[in-house]
Design a protein around this motif. Sequence first.
Motif, PDB file in Angstrom:
ATOM      1  N   GLN A   1      30.729 -60.799  -8.285  1.00 59.09           N
ATOM      2  CA  GLN A   1      31.458 -61.386  -9.386  1.00 59.09           C
ATOM      3  C   GLN A   1      32.001 -60.270 -10.274  1.00 59.09           C
ATOM      4  N   VAL A   2      33.264 -60.389 -10.665  1.00 57.08           N
ATOM      5  CA  VAL A   2      33.890 -59.415 -11.534  1.00 57.08           C
ATOM      6  C   VAL A   2      33.531 -59.726 -12.979  1.00 57.08           C
ATOM      7  N   GLN A   3      33.111 -58.712 -13.711  1.00 55.61           N
ATOM      8  CA  GLN A   3      32.824 -58.851 -15.132  1.00 55.61           C
ATOM      9  C   GLN A   3      33.654 -57.847 -15.922  1.00 55.61           C
ATOM     10  N   LEU A   4      34.217 -58.316 -17.022  1.00 50.80           N
ATOM     11  CA  LEU A   4      35.045 -57.486 -17.883  1.00 50.80           C
ATOM     12  C   LEU A   4      34.528 -57.601 -19.308  1.00 50.80           C
ATOM     13  N   VAL A   5      34.312 -56.463 -19.956  1.00 44.21           N
ATOM     14  CA  VAL A   5      33.790 -56.448 -21.316  1.00 44.21           C
ATOM     15  C   VAL A   5      34.673 -55.563 -22.180  1.00 44.21           C
ATOM     16  N   GLU A   6      35.339 -56.184 -23.159  1.00 41.84           N
ATOM     17  CA  GLU A   6      36.212 -55.451 -24.062  1.00 41.84           C
ATOM     18  C   GLU A   6      35.426 -54.896 -25.248  1.00 41.84           C
ATOM     19  N   SER A   7      35.925 -53.801 -25.803  1.00 40.17           N
ATOM     20  CA  SER A   7      35.362 -53.224 -27.011  1.00 40.17           C
ATOM     21  C   SER A   7      36.441 -52.422 -27.722  1.00 40.17           C
ATOM     22  N   GLY A   8      36.176 -52.046 -28.953  1.00 42.59           N
ATOM     23  CA  GLY A   8      37.095 -51.208 -29.697  1.00 42.59           C
ATOM     24  C   GLY A   8      37.922 -51.927 -30.739  1.00 42.59           C
ATOM     25  N   GLY A   9      37.821 -53.241 -30.804  1.00 43.74           N
ATOM     26  CA  GLY A   9      38.563 -53.978 -31.809  1.00 43.74           C
ATOM     27  C   GLY A   9      37.993 -53.754 -33.194  1.00 43.74           C
ATOM     28  N   GLY A  10      38.729 -54.216 -34.184  1.00 46.85           N
ATOM     29  CA  GLY A  10      38.295 -54.059 -35.554  1.00 46.85           C
ATOM     30  C   GLY A  10      39.421 -54.333 -36.512  1.00 46.85           C
ATOM     31  N   SER A  11      39.225 -53.943 -37.752  1.00 44.42           N
ATOM     32  CA  SER A  11      40.210 -54.147 -38.805  1.00 44.42           C
ATOM     33  C   SER A  11      40.767 -52.803 -39.252  1.00 44.42           C
ATOM     34  N   VAL A  12      42.090 -52.699 -39.260  1.00 46.27           N
ATOM     35  CA  VAL A  12      42.753 -51.464 -39.679  1.00 46.27           C
ATOM     36  C   VAL A  12      43.943 -51.804 -40.561  1.00 46.27           C
ATOM     37  N   GLN A  13      44.407 -50.818 -41.293  1.00 45.33           N
ATOM     38  CA  GLN A  13      45.600 -50.991 -42.108  1.00 45.33           C
ATOM     39  C   GLN A  13      46.854 -50.737 -41.283  1.00 45.33           C
ATOM     40  N   ALA A  14      47.946 -51.339 -41.707  1.00 45.01           N
ATOM     41  CA  ALA A  14      49.217 -51.144 -41.030  1.00 45.01           C
ATOM     42  C   ALA A  14      49.530 -49.659 -40.905  1.00 45.01           C
ATOM     43  N   GLY A  15      50.027 -49.279 -39.733  1.00 45.53           N
ATOM     44  CA  GLY A  15      50.325 -47.888 -39.464  1.00 45.53           C
ATOM     45  C   GLY A  15      49.196 -47.142 -38.789  1.00 45.53           C
ATOM     46  N   GLY A  16      48.023 -47.742 -38.739  1.00 47.29           N
ATOM     47  CA  GLY A  16      46.875 -47.117 -38.131  1.00 47.29           C
ATOM     48  C   GLY A  16      46.845 -47.270 -36.630  1.00 47.29           C
ATOM     49  N   SER A  17      45.767 -46.776 -36.026  1.00 48.18           N
ATOM     50  CA  SER A  17      45.621 -46.796 -34.578  1.00 48.18           C
ATOM     51  C   SER A  17      44.253 -47.317 -34.170  1.00 48.18           C
ATOM     52  N   LEU A  18      44.202 -47.902 -32.991  1.00 47.79           N
ATOM     53  CA  LEU A  18      42.964 -48.323 -32.367  1.00 47.79           C
ATOM     54  C   LEU A  18      43.067 -48.079 -30.876  1.00 47.79           C
ATOM     55  N   ARG A  19      41.942 -47.860 -30.231  1.00 49.39           N
ATOM     56  CA  ARG A  19      41.905 -47.786 -28.782  1.00 49.39           C
ATOM     57  C   ARG A  19      40.928 -48.821 -28.261  1.00 49.39           C
ATOM     58  N   LEU A  20      41.437 -49.754 -27.484  1.00 45.88           N
ATOM     59  CA  LEU A  20      40.610 -50.770 -26.869  1.00 45.88           C
ATOM     60  C   LEU A  20      40.148 -50.289 -25.501  1.00 45.88           C
ATOM     61  N   SER A  21      38.936 -50.672 -25.135  1.00 45.14           N
ATOM     62  CA  SER A  21      38.392 -50.345 -23.831  1.00 45.14           C
ATOM     63  C   SER A  21      37.963 -51.616 -23.127  1.00 45.14           C
ATOM     64  N   CYS A  22      38.032 -51.591 -21.822  1.00 43.48           N
ATOM     65  CA  CYS A  22      37.582 -52.707 -20.994  1.00 43.48           C
ATOM     66  C   CYS A  22      36.743 -52.132 -19.874  1.00 43.48           C
ATOM     67  N   ALA A  23      35.442 -52.350 -19.947  1.00 47.54           N
ATOM     68  CA  ALA A  23      34.532 -51.893 -18.912  1.00 47.54           C
ATOM     69  C   ALA A  23      34.457 -52.942 -17.817  1.00 47.54           C
ATOM     70  N   ALA A  24      34.715 -52.526 -16.597  1.00 45.99           N
ATOM     71  CA  ALA A  24      34.772 -53.449 -15.476  1.00 45.99           C
ATOM     72  C   ALA A  24      33.658 -53.178 -14.479  1.00 45.99           C
ATOM     73  N   SER A  25      33.183 -54.245 -13.881  1.00 51.32           N
ATOM     74  CA  SER A  25      32.220 -54.126 -12.800  1.00 51.32           C
ATOM     75  C   SER A  25      32.575 -55.147 -11.736  1.00 51.32           C
ATOM     76  N   GLY A  26      32.246 -54.833 -10.503  1.00 44.43           N
ATOM     77  CA  GLY A  26      32.544 -55.751  -9.431  1.00 44.43           C
ATOM     78  C   GLY A  26      33.130 -55.056  -8.216  1.00 44.43           C
TER      79      GLY A  26
END
Length: 122
Positions: A1-26
Amino acid sequence: QVQLVESGGGSVQAGGSLRLSCAASGYRYSRYCMAWFRQAPGKEREVIAQIGSYGGGGYADSVKGRFTISRDNAKNTLYLQMNSLKPEDTAMYYCAADLGRDCYMGMTFAYWGQGTQVTVSS
């Protein structure tokens, strides 16, 4: 079974940056076609970036030039680098994967993560 887990979200001000990650298994991660989707309340889910096992992909016009999708097969991880964030980027972001032979923008994905919330304030 494929599992996907996202992380890295949050609250930021306009103009800022974020990096989302998705750890996969399967089964055979390196063969997955993968994508990032987002959905804001009251709006349809939309694909914003897609990448194949070969590394190629595409972007929605709304994020092109600001977001970058990439994958690190050695770490079984998908990334979404988000720069110059705008309040309209506020949404739940989902990682998706498919093990089919095709990989193209607009395709249907079989596997989904639970999502990670991104909130951009002005």
